[in-house]
Design an enzyme around this catalytic site. Structure first.
Site, PDB file in Angstrom:
ATOM      1  N   ALA A 151     -11.897   7.559  -6.967  1.00  0.00           N
ATOM      2  CA  ALA A 151     -11.339   8.084  -5.715  1.00  0.00           C
ATOM      3  C   ALA A 151     -10.720   9.448  -6.008  1.00  0.00           C
ATOM      4  CB  ALA A 151     -10.296   7.109  -5.183  1.00  0.00           C
ATOM      5  N   ASN A 153      -7.487  10.542  -5.392  1.00  0.00           N
ATOM      6  CA  ASN A 153      -6.028  10.734  -5.459  1.00  0.00           C
ATOM      7  C   ASN A 153      -5.510  10.949  -6.880  1.00  0.00           C
ATOM      8  OD1 ASN A 153      -6.620   8.108  -6.097  1.00  0.00           O
ATOM      9  ND2 ASN A 153      -4.892   7.231  -4.992  1.00  0.00           N
ATOM     10  N   GLY A 252      -8.206  -0.901  -1.721  1.00  0.00           N
ATOM     11  CA  GLY A 252      -7.050  -0.455  -0.943  1.00  0.00           C
ATOM     12  C   GLY A 252      -5.960  -1.500  -0.811  1.00  0.00           C
ATOM     13  N   CYS A 284      -2.843   3.934  -3.504  1.00  0.00           N
ATOM     14  CA  CYS A 284      -3.353   2.645  -3.032  1.00  0.00           C
ATOM     15  C   CYS A 284      -2.277   1.558  -2.964  1.00  0.00           C
ATOM     16  CB  CYS A 284      -4.471   2.187  -3.951  1.00  0.00           C
ATOM     17  SG  CYS A 284      -3.982   2.284  -5.677  1.00  0.00           S
TER      18      CYS A 284
HETATM   19  P1  NDP Z   1     -14.184   5.878  -1.006  1.00  0.00           P
HETATM   20  O1  NDP Z   1     -14.368   4.411  -1.009  1.00  0.00           O
HETATM   21  O2  NDP Z   1     -14.606   6.653   0.173  1.00  0.00           O
HETATM   22  O3  NDP Z   1     -14.933   6.503  -2.267  1.00  0.00           O
HETATM   23  C1  NDP Z   1     -14.710   6.049  -3.588  1.00  0.00           C
HETATM   24  C2  NDP Z   1     -15.829   6.542  -4.481  1.00  0.00           C
HETATM   25  O4  NDP Z   1     -17.020   5.787  -4.232  1.00  0.00           O
HETATM   26  C3  NDP Z   1     -16.211   7.996  -4.257  1.00  0.00           C
HETATM   27  O5  NDP Z   1     -16.541   8.595  -5.493  1.00  0.00           O
HETATM   28  C4  NDP Z   1     -17.409   7.869  -3.356  1.00  0.00           C
HETATM   29  O6  NDP Z   1     -18.224   8.996  -3.349  1.00  0.00           O
HETATM   30  C5  NDP Z   1     -18.098   6.660  -3.941  1.00  0.00           C
HETATM   31  N1  NDP Z   1     -19.047   5.980  -3.055  1.00  0.00           N
HETATM   32  C6  NDP Z   1     -19.085   5.997  -1.708  1.00  0.00           C
HETATM   33  N2  NDP Z   1     -20.099   5.204  -1.247  1.00  0.00           N
HETATM   34  C7  NDP Z   1     -20.701   4.667  -2.351  1.00  0.00           C
HETATM   35  C8  NDP Z   1     -21.796   3.759  -2.550  1.00  0.00           C
HETATM   36  N3  NDP Z   1     -22.463   3.228  -1.535  1.00  0.00           N
HETATM   37  N4  NDP Z   1     -22.130   3.425  -3.823  1.00  0.00           N
HETATM   38  C9  NDP Z   1     -21.447   3.932  -4.870  1.00  0.00           C
HETATM   39  N5  NDP Z   1     -20.410   4.803  -4.733  1.00  0.00           N
HETATM   40  C10 NDP Z   1     -20.031   5.171  -3.501  1.00  0.00           C
HETATM   41  O7  NDP Z   1     -12.625   6.093  -1.326  1.00  0.00           O
HETATM   42  P2  NDP Z   1     -11.777   7.422  -1.304  1.00  0.00           P
HETATM   43  O8  NDP Z   1     -12.299   8.386  -2.315  1.00  0.00           O
HETATM   44  O9  NDP Z   1     -11.658   7.877   0.115  1.00  0.00           O
HETATM   45  O10 NDP Z   1     -10.359   6.901  -1.841  1.00  0.00           O
HETATM   46  C11 NDP Z   1      -9.434   6.271  -1.036  1.00  0.00           C
HETATM   47  C12 NDP Z   1      -9.505   4.764  -1.197  1.00  0.00           C
HETATM   48  O11 NDP Z   1      -9.378   4.419  -2.563  1.00  0.00           O
HETATM   49  C13 NDP Z   1      -8.370   4.056  -0.492  1.00  0.00           C
HETATM   50  O12 NDP Z   1      -8.840   2.911   0.195  1.00  0.00           O
HETATM   51  C14 NDP Z   1      -7.454   3.622  -1.618  1.00  0.00           C
HETATM   52  O13 NDP Z   1      -6.651   2.537  -1.323  1.00  0.00           O
HETATM   53  C15 NDP Z   1      -8.412   3.378  -2.719  1.00  0.00           C
HETATM   54  N6  NDP Z   1      -7.730   3.513  -3.997  1.00  0.00           N
HETATM   55  C16 NDP Z   1      -7.487   2.378  -4.748  1.00  0.00           C
HETATM   56  C17 NDP Z   1      -6.791   2.451  -5.933  1.00  0.00           C
HETATM   57  C18 NDP Z   1      -6.555   1.233  -6.772  1.00  0.00           C
HETATM   58  O14 NDP Z   1      -6.311   1.363  -7.966  1.00  0.00           O
HETATM   59  N7  NDP Z   1      -6.633   0.039  -6.242  1.00  0.00           N
HETATM   60  C19 NDP Z   1      -6.273   3.737  -6.427  1.00  0.00           C
HETATM   61  C20 NDP Z   1      -6.620   4.857  -5.595  1.00  0.00           C
HETATM   62  C21 NDP Z   1      -7.313   4.724  -4.410  1.00  0.00           C
HETATM   63  P3  NDP Z   1     -17.957  10.082  -2.183  1.00  0.00           P
HETATM   64  O15 NDP Z   1     -16.515  10.468  -2.270  1.00  0.00           O
HETATM   65  O16 NDP Z   1     -18.859  11.181  -2.538  1.00  0.00           O
HETATM   66  O17 NDP Z   1     -18.290   9.392  -0.893  1.00  0.00           O
END
Ligand code: NDP
Length: 484
Positions: A151, A153, A252, A284
């Site tokens: 992600a 952040n 999340g 998150c």
């Molecule tokens: P996303 O779910 O939009 O993206 C996460 C990653 O997955 C990105 O690199 C994204 O690429 C990639 N991705 C998207 N679609 C696919 C797919 N079909 N197959 C494989 N990879 C894919 O999350 P965000 O980047 O918007 O981050 C925010 C989210 O992350 C929040 O829900 C947050 O809670 C969670 N989070 C959880 C943490 C934890 O430790 N539990 C820590 C930090 C955040 P692309 O960006 O290019 O779409």
């Protein structure tokens, strides 16, 4: 452009480009300026990464754990020496204040490399005695090629949280950062190479979700570790299931933070600020549902508002600034839509709520009071600087309400009563619980979610189990009998 990397991808120890891939503009969230231009990986790049990781993994696994650990710890040392430069890059990639990035990003990554570097030489199996002198032993083996998807952040910390245990166990990793924050993982790849990680053991490929999906689907991949949203987690988990691949899902949350009327009020207010406004709320595990016992509600809100008014919002490169912009215009719009919903659904806006009149993606730290359990802002993950304050009467009631969510990432309680603190922690349905503190995630302790917040744990010795598997070897010391 000041932050333009040599090329978009880092494969087999070299920067690699394929300019036919879709363009990715890297935007500085504090100004909206484009600070670098990259290209999403084409199938040719994805193939190069997979084939080099597959070959390199065998060589890396053949080294002793002590040797691998030494290299990882050397990488940690280099990160610490370059912490300021890496922090400047992270601030430009994410918009997070330099005050934060100098202490919580590259340095947290170095902690992880030191911790797992230290463990690498300790990863052994066991001897299991069996009747008549027979015995079995177990061998801890790497999984093979692992994919990490991050992600936006905590780009450096997330890359290290996945790479450090993976590499300690003898795996190779292909890491795909979020396309919003692609820069720091490339620096990490350079540092690994400099520290002595063999070419191909840690590769970075850039791209949108389709690149992540292509990596997950490939037969050469044994394990996928994702940090991202629930909806992406569902897709990645389902794709990994076809090949029965190992998964770690860090997803999340909508975590509760409970403040009892006997709590130290200043500590509780600090917990609410750290758990809602650090990194402009883009964490998150944030405790975004702040349940305050009715007797101290007005005192809590008064103290909170006075403290939030002291937030120094502005240029994230100013060392005095402690509250920066959101990651992107898109994310800012999502958060603004939740602020509008909060108002429409009847919550009382007690501070913030507006976009700042300056370039970049700045929203004020925002607090809603009189929030009720059914409101959208109390149910859905916002991932921005929006705190919801809810009232409660009794312990039993608040624990039930705290758990009434599909998520289970984290939970916190502020109270001076020892037995109540332990009782509430036991009652929480969450992977990580905090008593009189909030949002710690050190390398030594497990971190991860229950319910829809994820599968598996990062950090700590538990992560080793998620990046290795046991082989059992039976040894007979006797002549083998058969029935005929
Ligand atoms: P996303 O779910 O939009 O993206 C996460 C990653 O997955 C990105 O690199 C994204 O690429 C990639 N991705 C998207 N679609 C696919 C797919 N079909 N197959 C494989 N990879 C894919 O999350 P965000 O980047 O918007 O981050 C925010 C989210 O992350 C929040 O829900 C947050 O809670 C969670 N989070 C959880 C943490 C934890 O430790 N539990 C820590 C930090 C955040 P692309 O960006 O290019 O779409």
């Amino acid at each position: 452009m000041k932050f333009q990397p040599v090329a978009s991808h880092f494969i087999n120890g070299l920067y690699t480009e394929d300019a036919t891939g879709t363009a990715i503009d890297v935007i500085y969230p504090a100004t909206g300026e484009v600070i670098a231009q990259l290209h999403s990986a084409t199938p040719r790049i994805v193939e190069q990464a997979l084939s080099s990781a597959k070959v390199a993994q065998k060589q890396w696994a053949a080294m002793s754990g002590v040797e691998r650990g030494r290299i990882l710890r050397r990488a940690a040392d280099i990160i610490r020496i370059r912490n300021y430069d890496l922090s400047v890059l992270e601030t430009h990639d994410t918009g997070k204040p330099i005050q934060e990035t100098t202490v919580a990003d590259a340095s947290a990554g170095a902690d992880l490399l030191e911790y797992f570097g230290g463990l690498a030489g300790t990863l052994t199996g066991e001897h299991i005695p069996l009747p008549n002198g027979d015995f079995a032993y177990t061998v801890r083996e790497p999984l093979g090629v692992c994919v990490g998807i991050g992600a936006w952040n905590y780009p450096t910390q997330i890359a290290c949280a996945k790479a450090a245990p993976a590499l300690a166990c003898g795996n190779a990793m292909i890491f795909k950062p979020s396309e919003t924050t692609p820069l720091s993982a490339l620096k990490l790849a350079e540092i690994f190479r400099e520290a002595g990680v063999p070419n191909g053991v840690f590769n970075v490929v850039q791209g949108y979700g389709d690149v992540g999906a292509a990596l997950v689907a490939d037969d050469r991949v044994a394990k996928v570790s994702l940090t991202g949203s629930l909806s992406t987690g569902r897709k990645v988990y389902a794709a990994a299931a076809g090949g029965m691949k190992h998964v770690t899902m860090e997803l999340g949350g909508k975590s509760p933070l409970i403040v009892f009327d006997d709590a130290d009020l200043d500590s509780a207010v600090s917990g609410a600020i750290i758990g809602n406004f650090y990194s402009s709320g883009q964490i998150c595990s944030n405790g975004t549902r702040v349940f305050v016992q009715k007797g101290i509600k007005s005192a809590f809100l008064e103290r909170l508002l006075a403290r939030v008014a002291n937030a120094k919002v502005g240029d994230p490169m100013d060392p005095e600034v402690n509250f920066g912009p959101m990651i992107s215009e898109r994310q800012m719009k999502i958060v603004k839509s939740y602020i509008a919903k909060g108002r429409e659904e009847g919550a009382r806006l007690v501070c913030g709520g507006r976009q700042l009149d300056r370039p970049g993606f700045y929203l004020e730290p925002t607090v809603f009071a009189e929030v009720t359990d059914g409101m959208s802002i109390a149910r859905e993950e916002i991932f921005g600087p929006v705190m919801s304050v809810l009232d409660f009467d009794t312990e039993e009631e608040v624990v039930t309400r705290a758990n009434a969510t599909e998520f289970g990432l984290a939970a916190g309680v502020f109270t001076k009563e020892l037995t109540r603190a332990h009782r509430v922690a036991k009652g929480f349905e969450a992977g990580t619980c905090y008593v009189n503190t909030y949002n710690l995630a050190p390398a030594e302790a497990p971190f991860g979610g229950s319910k829809l917040s994820g599968v598996g744990r990062e950090n700590s010795k538990l992560a080793i189990n998620h990046f290795s598997e046991m082989k059992t070897v039976y040894i007979s010391m006797n002549v083998l009998q058969a029935p005929y």
